[in-house]
Design a protein around this motif. Structure first.
Motif, mmCIF file in Angstrom:
data_model
loop_
_atom_site.group_PDB
_atom_site.id
_atom_site.type_symbol
_atom_site.label_atom_id
_atom_site.label_comp_id
_atom_site.label_asym_id
_atom_site.label_seq_id
_atom_site.Cartn_x
_atom_site.Cartn_y
_atom_site.Cartn_z
ATOM 1 N N SER A 79 0.824 -1.205 0.000
ATOM 2 C CA SER A 79 0.000 0.000 0.000
ATOM 3 C C SER A 79 0.859 1.255 0.000
ATOM 4 O O SER A 79 1.587 1.523 0.957
ATOM 5 C CB SER A 79 -0.929 0.015 1.213
ATOM 6 N N ALA A 80 0.739 2.058 -1.050
ATOM 7 C CA ALA A 80 1.477 3.319 -1.125
ATOM 8 C C ALA A 80 1.004 4.289 -0.044
ATOM 9 O O ALA A 80 1.803 5.047 0.524
ATOM 10 C CB ALA A 80 1.304 3.941 -2.509
ATOM 11 N N GLU A 81 -0.309 4.262 0.263
ATOM 12 C CA GLU A 81 -0.838 5.160 1.286
ATOM 13 C C GLU A 81 -0.297 4.803 2.669
ATOM 14 O O GLU A 81 0.006 5.683 3.476
ATOM 15 C CB GLU A 81 -2.365 5.122 1.276
ATOM 16 N N MET A 82 -0.187 3.524 2.947
ATOM 17 C CA MET A 82 0.379 3.086 4.220
ATOM 18 C C MET A 82 1.829 3.564 4.351
ATOM 19 O O MET A 82 2.244 4.084 5.387
ATOM 20 C CB MET A 82 0.331 1.555 4.325
ATOM 21 N N LEU A 83 2.596 3.388 3.301
ATOM 22 C CA LEU A 83 4.001 3.788 3.343
ATOM 23 C C LEU A 83 4.149 5.302 3.448
ATOM 24 O O LEU A 83 5.073 5.798 4.104
ATOM 25 C CB LEU A 83 4.742 3.268 2.116
ATOM 26 N N ALA A 84 3.269 6.040 2.813
ATOM 27 C CA ALA A 84 3.315 7.496 2.933
ATOM 28 C C ALA A 84 3.104 7.928 4.377
ATOM 29 O O ALA A 84 3.768 8.838 4.880
ATOM 30 C CB ALA A 84 2.257 8.126 2.028
ATOM 31 N N GLU A 85 2.176 7.250 5.047
ATOM 32 C CA GLU A 85 1.941 7.539 6.467
ATOM 33 C C GLU A 85 3.153 7.151 7.296
ATOM 34 O O GLU A 85 3.546 7.871 8.220
ATOM 35 C CB GLU A 85 0.697 6.792 6.947
ATOM 36 N N ALA A 86 3.773 6.014 6.961
ATOM 37 C CA ALA A 86 4.984 5.595 7.674
ATOM 38 C C ALA A 86 6.086 6.629 7.518
ATOM 39 O O ALA A 86 6.756 7.002 8.498
ATOM 40 C CB ALA A 86 5.448 4.238 7.150
ATOM 41 N N LYS A 87 6.282 7.109 6.304
ATOM 42 C CA LYS A 87 7.337 8.107 6.058
ATOM 43 C C LYS A 87 7.074 9.390 6.827
ATOM 44 O O LYS A 87 8.000 10.055 7.289
ATOM 45 C CB LYS A 87 7.440 8.386 4.556
ATOM 46 N N ARG A 88 5.801 9.747 6.959
ATOM 47 C CA ARG A 88 5.457 10.950 7.718
ATOM 48 C C ARG A 88 5.865 10.795 9.182
ATOM 49 O O ARG A 88 6.460 11.702 9.773
ATOM 50 C CB ARG A 88 3.952 11.222 7.606
ATOM 51 N N HIS A 89 5.590 9.636 9.752
ATOM 52 C CA HIS A 89 5.972 9.394 11.149
ATOM 53 C C HIS A 89 7.490 9.323 11.302
ATOM 54 O O HIS A 89 8.051 9.833 12.287
ATOM 55 C CB HIS A 89 5.333 8.091 11.640
ATOM 56 N N ILE A 90 8.150 8.686 10.357
ATOM 57 C CA ILE A 90 9.604 8.574 10.416
ATOM 58 C C ILE A 90 10.247 9.961 10.389
ATOM 59 O O ILE A 90 11.197 10.247 11.131
ATOM 60 C CB ILE A 90 10.126 7.703 9.250
ATOM 61 N N ALA A 91 9.709 10.842 9.534
ATOM 62 C CA ALA A 91 10.250 12.200 9.425
ATOM 63 C C ALA A 91 10.057 13.004 10.703
ATOM 64 O O ALA A 91 10.839 13.924 10.999
ATOM 65 C CB ALA A 91 9.588 12.922 8.251
ATOM 66 N N LEU A 92 9.035 12.666 11.480
ATOM 67 C CA LEU A 92 8.746 13.385 12.724
ATOM 68 C C LEU A 92 9.543 12.853 13.915
ATOM 69 O O LEU A 92 9.472 13.432 15.004
ATOM 70 C CB LEU A 92 7.249 13.300 13.040
#
Length: 256
Positions: A75-88
């Motif tokens: 899921s691209a949407e799942m990974l986008a959310e993961a990247k957002r958390h990783i960046a924070l």
């Protein structure tokens, strides 16, 4: 039937699973198990593969301990959310995100891993055993496999005590909700897989052995959510209750 992709359900999935009491129980049981099992791999920096890891909850926790993690999800949407958390994250996290089905992962491309996580994935796969067998080619000899799966027997028992006899008699085909797994498996079935892989199961835990059987409003007011989580942890490994868990978590070790 095809394997499930949560792209169109990412928001609903996050709301229903993560940030809820159910999610807190899952996190508590799995993290307890992992903390107990990781010493089997020694005190060193590990290579970790989180296969079908979604938002990367455990990827982030393991990376925060200094481990190197590859997070893969279809899921691209799942990974986008993961990247957002990783960046924070207040500290840098060594997490590589790969957008791909886990069937596409190869040892030639990624190398081998000390620890592979595969949580709440097999029940969405048309060929779960074959997919897991292929995934384990990426696990180093002596490495650990953390596998959490949706428990078909618990699904059956929960339906029976709710009086949904027709649903059970239909083979769980009479109704379908979007977050109801297509291919639930049983504990003996997964134990047989591990025997075939010649892997020793060092840890067995039920996830939500109490929560899903509580009647609405039946929890004593003197107990908070924290109290329920404590009871879940206490009884998650009791043989009489383990197989009642909505999910079951195994940690198995690949032979040297």
């Amino acid at each position: 039937m095809q394997d499930k992709n949560f792209d169109t359900l990412a928001g609903k999935f996050a709301k229903n699973i993560y940030g809820t009491l159910k999610g807190d129980i899952r996190a508590a049981v799995l993290w307890r198990d992992l903390e107990e099992m990781l010493p089997l791999l020694g005190e060193r920096r590990l290579r970790v593969l989180d296969a079908g890891g979604g938002f990367g909850f455990f990827s982030q926790k393991l990376a925060a301990l200094g481990h190197s993690v590859v997070l893969c999800d279809i899921s691209a949407e799942m990974l986008a959310e993961a990247k957002r958390h990783i960046a924070l994250s207040p500290t840098p996290l060594d997490i590589q995100c790969i957008h791909a089905p886990i069937q596409d992962l190869s040892r030639d491309a990624l190398g081998e891993f000390d620890l592979i996580l595969c949580h709440a994935v097999v029940e969405w796969l048309a060929d779960a055993k074959g997919t897991m067998t292929s995934l384990l080619t990426l696990l180093k000899p002596g490495g650990l496999f953390s596998l959490m799966f949706y428990n078909r027997d618990a699904m059956c028992f929960h339906s029976l005590i709710a009086g949904n006899f027709g649903y059970v008699q239909s083979g769980f085909k009479a109704k379908r909700v979007k977050l109801s797994p297509n291919f639930p498996v049983t504990v003996p079935e997964v134990e047989a897989w591990c025997d075939g892989w010649q892997m020793d199961i060092h840890c067995r835990s039920g996830v939500r052995v109490i929560h899903d059987y509580l009647k609405k409003g039946s929890l004593s007011t003197e107990y908070s959510d924290t109290g329920l989580i404590e009871m879940e942890l206490k009884y998650s490994r009791e043989p009489a209750f383990l197989r009642l868990g909505r999910y079951v978590h195994f940690v198995a070790q690949k032979p040297l």
